[in-house]
Design a protein around this motif. Sequence first.
Motif, PDB file in Angstrom:
ATOM      1  N   ALA A  58     -13.120  10.909   1.906  1.00  0.00           N
ATOM      2  CA  ALA A  58     -12.966   9.920   2.537  1.00  0.00           C
ATOM      3  C   ALA A  58     -12.280   8.152   2.270  1.00  0.00           C
ATOM      4  O   ALA A  58     -11.765   7.199   2.702  1.00  0.00           O
ATOM      5  N   GLU A  59     -12.613   8.142   0.859  1.00  0.00           N
ATOM      6  CA  GLU A  59     -12.585   6.973   0.555  1.00  0.00           C
ATOM      7  C   GLU A  59     -10.967   6.943   0.045  1.00  0.00           C
ATOM      8  O   GLU A  59     -10.516   5.619   0.387  1.00  0.00           O
ATOM      9  N   LEU A  60     -10.051   7.506  -0.037  1.00  0.00           N
ATOM     10  CA  LEU A  60      -8.575   7.805  -0.060  1.00  0.00           C
ATOM     11  C   LEU A  60      -8.366   7.547   1.739  1.00  0.00           C
ATOM     12  O   LEU A  60      -7.649   6.558   1.296  1.00  0.00           O
ATOM     13  N   ALA A  61      -9.162   7.821   2.273  1.00  0.00           N
ATOM     14  CA  ALA A  61      -8.717   7.651   3.478  1.00  0.00           C
ATOM     15  C   ALA A  61      -8.545   6.101   4.125  1.00  0.00           C
ATOM     16  O   ALA A  61      -8.003   5.089   4.548  1.00  0.00           O
ATOM     17  N   GLY A  62     -10.022   5.668   3.636  1.00  0.00           N
ATOM     18  CA  GLY A  62     -10.422   4.260   3.878  1.00  0.00           C
ATOM     19  C   GLY A  62      -9.613   3.029   3.394  1.00  0.00           C
ATOM     20  O   GLY A  62      -8.393   2.355   3.450  1.00  0.00           O
ATOM     21  N   THR A  63      -9.202   3.419   1.934  1.00  0.00           N
ATOM     22  CA  THR A  63      -8.125   2.542   1.279  1.00  0.00           C
ATOM     23  C   THR A  63      -6.565   2.992   1.639  1.00  0.00           C
ATOM     24  O   THR A  63      -5.658   1.938   1.800  1.00  0.00           O
ATOM     25  N   VAL A  64      -5.941   3.696   2.246  1.00  0.00           N
ATOM     26  CA  VAL A  64      -5.145   4.346   3.222  1.00  0.00           C
ATOM     27  C   VAL A  64      -5.635   3.801   3.854  1.00  0.00           C
ATOM     28  O   VAL A  64      -3.601   2.608   5.056  1.00  0.00           O
ATOM     29  N   GLN A  65      -6.501   3.158   5.137  1.00  0.00           N
ATOM     30  CA  GLN A  65      -6.356   2.977   6.492  1.00  0.00           C
ATOM     31  C   GLN A  65      -6.430   0.898   6.053  1.00  0.00           C
ATOM     32  O   GLN A  65      -5.688   0.085   7.037  1.00  0.00           O
ATOM     33  N   THR A 143      -4.957  12.762   8.759  1.00  0.00           N
ATOM     34  CA  THR A 143      -5.549  13.567   8.813  1.00  0.00           C
ATOM     35  C   THR A 143      -6.104  13.921   7.571  1.00  0.00           C
ATOM     36  O   THR A 143      -5.245  13.590   6.645  1.00  0.00           O
ATOM     37  N   VAL A 144      -7.122  14.774   7.198  1.00  0.00           N
ATOM     38  CA  VAL A 144      -8.004  14.733   6.022  1.00  0.00           C
ATOM     39  C   VAL A 144      -8.180  16.949   6.092  1.00  0.00           C
ATOM     40  O   VAL A 144      -8.455  16.990   6.941  1.00  0.00           O
ATOM     41  N   CYS A 145      -7.593  16.872   4.664  1.00  0.00           N
ATOM     42  CA  CYS A 145      -8.254  18.812   4.547  1.00  0.00           C
ATOM     43  C   CYS A 145      -8.682  18.664   3.085  1.00  0.00           C
ATOM     44  O   CYS A 145      -8.410  18.606   1.940  1.00  0.00           O
ATOM     45  N   CYS A 146     -10.529  19.165   3.087  1.00  0.00           N
ATOM     46  CA  CYS A 146     -10.940  18.481   1.726  1.00  0.00           C
ATOM     47  C   CYS A 146     -11.623  19.583   1.807  1.00  0.00           C
ATOM     48  O   CYS A 146     -12.367  20.730   2.242  1.00  0.00           O
TER      49      CYS A 146
END
Length: 233
Positions: A58-65, A143-146
């Motif tokens: 989730a933190e990586l998604a925030g950084t990407v955004q 798209t996230v996949c954890c």
Amino acid sequence: MNNLDQRTALEQAARKRIKDSHALDGDIDRLTHFYRGWASSYELDVGRDGYCGPMIVAELAGTVQTAYLASQRPAIAILDAGCGTGLVGVELKRLGFQLIDGIDLSEEMVKEARGTGVYRHVQGDVDLNGPLSDYSSASYDITVCCGVFTLGHIRPDALRELARVTRPNGFIIVSTRKSYAETTSFEDEVRRLQDARVLVTAQCLNDGKYIAEEGAHYWVFKVPDRACAETEQ
């Protein structure tokens, strides 16, 4: 049994269930049956084993955004592929994302995810090893996949469908347990998809924290703009 012995026994039982899930060989029936029985205690088990993958993804998604996407977080459409009980979705919502859809093979896990209230839509009975026929191409910004590219679950070639449903110039964020990366053709599949201009690797965090007994690699892929790719060719 004193409190320490009881806690140790619970941790050992949790680790056994996690280990048992890695021996299912991606078989749909076995996975469905296993998670039907595990859904109610899943979060307790992975919590006992120090599972931090959802927070990192989730933190990586925030950084990407923040770094790459023009839209603000409430307007970013995210697919949580293999959402389980909703651990990643909860972290995404905490960071300000609101348009979150989830898919998972297990109806029982999806029921738990739906109960979090963080998803716009959640669908069960979705096999990530097959085509995501209910989802149009270029539907999601991220798209996230954890916790899904792990032993006994999905094949490396499932990455292609995740790229298909992600918009051009969008991102895919994936965790791979070290044991999975070392014993499957995941990196070979990444190279094939890069050669085919399906995705490009924007970042890979190697040997990051994941769960108590094993780390993971965290991949950030970008889906190229197809028009630009065709022009370059």
